[in-house]
Design an enzyme around this catalytic site. Sequence first.
Site, PDB file in Angstrom:
ATOM      1  N   THR A 183      44.022  29.491  43.304  1.00 62.00           N
ATOM      2  CA  THR A 183      44.146  30.092  41.970  1.00 62.00           C
ATOM      3  C   THR A 183      45.294  31.086  41.957  1.00 62.00           C
ATOM      4  OG1 THR A 183      41.827  29.801  41.418  1.00 62.00           O
ATOM      5  CG2 THR A 183      42.887  31.708  40.441  1.00 62.00           C
ATOM      6  N   GLY A 235      38.834  33.420  44.488  1.00 63.10           N
ATOM      7  CA  GLY A 235      37.807  33.141  45.480  1.00 63.10           C
ATOM      8  C   GLY A 235      36.665  32.366  44.851  1.00 63.10           C
TER       9      GLY A 235
HETATM   10  N1  ASP Z   1      37.886  31.674  41.367  1.00 62.71           N
HETATM   11  C1  ASP Z   1      38.238  30.302  41.139  1.00 62.71           C
HETATM   12  C2  ASP Z   1      37.021  29.563  40.654  1.00 62.71           C
HETATM   13  O1  ASP Z   1      35.981  29.660  41.269  1.00 62.71           O
HETATM   14  C3  ASP Z   1      38.781  29.606  42.364  1.00 62.71           C
HETATM   15  C4  ASP Z   1      39.853  30.353  43.132  1.00 62.71           C
HETATM   16  O2  ASP Z   1      40.039  31.540  42.957  1.00 62.71           O
HETATM   17  O3  ASP Z   1      40.542  29.725  43.943  1.00 62.71           O
HETATM   18  O4  ASP Z   1      37.093  28.880  39.693  1.00 62.71           O
END
Ligand code: ASP
Length: 328
Positions: A183, A235
């Site tokens: 992300t 995350g």
């Molecule tokens: N937080 C994002 C989600 O769970 C994924 C990420 O941060 O990589 O959709």
Amino acid sequence: MPRPVLLIHGGAGDITDSRIAGKFKGIKEALRAAWEKLEPSSNAPGNALDAVETAVRSMELDEAFNAGYGACLNTAGEVEMEASLMEGRDLRSGCVTLLRDVMHPITVARRLMERKRHVFLGGEAALELALSTGSERLPPGALITESARQALRQFKEQQAAGADTTYARTELDEARTDPKGDTVGAVAIDLDGHIVVGTSTGGITGKWPGRIGDTPLLGCGTYADNTIGGVSTTGHGETIMRYNLAQRILGAIQHQGLSAQAAADQECQRMTKRIGGTGGAIVIDHNGQVGISFTSRRMAWGYVQDGIIHYGIEHNEVLQEPLVPINE
Ligand code: ASP
């Protein structure tokens, strides 16, 4: 008066060695493209909103990240994207979810914010807004990369083999699997102390169709308040949204008087200890101080201050290089 700072991340999680070079390249490109929007010049004052949008757009175009082109796939093999954008002066914001077939969800979030009528739009309505405000509709599948397909194949194999793919763990030091974590997010403060935050994602590989994560939720994936600071998180979304990670970090700055770094460390650690699942955050407080913290194995991040790019991906790693490459 704070100096302008631009701080970005390219995801927290179980990032493999082979993806590190691509992430560093993408982080530096995004910082270089966006910095010129933030730095005041003779022609224009610095603009934190343009800088954040530019940085996020750069990473949405880059398949090294899980946003826009290269977004991860749900169990049906489709891309459903999410983004949020917030300004710390008037707490204006725009959030979109379950968005398909456009390259830049962060720009759709900005258009929604500028319309001022609603804050959060999903699915077909978000796509309609995108198309009516200048986004191009891409053919179905245009955002899907081979690496996203491979990640979904691996996820399904792991699931079939009985692996725990909920990413929920209860102890920091226990061996664990994190989401791949790519992300993207950006936080900027300009010379006037105006803070803007944006975050954009494809979610997590193998999510159910219709699943909404932390990224488009204010106080979870994104928050900006000029009187306290700005935070973008990344995350395991199910963990971050239950914990309200962005809001808790700002609460620790506001009520406990912690620095941006101490607040980010405290709340990322407490989140993982308390409910399992890992994550990370980037923070700029209202004085322009930076905080970068993660409980995942790795998190790609970078910031520009005083002509230097600082960046890293491992715990306790800070690399540096000049903003203007020496050979130019
Ligand atoms: N937080 C994002 C989600 O769970 C994924 C990420 O941060 O990589 O959709």
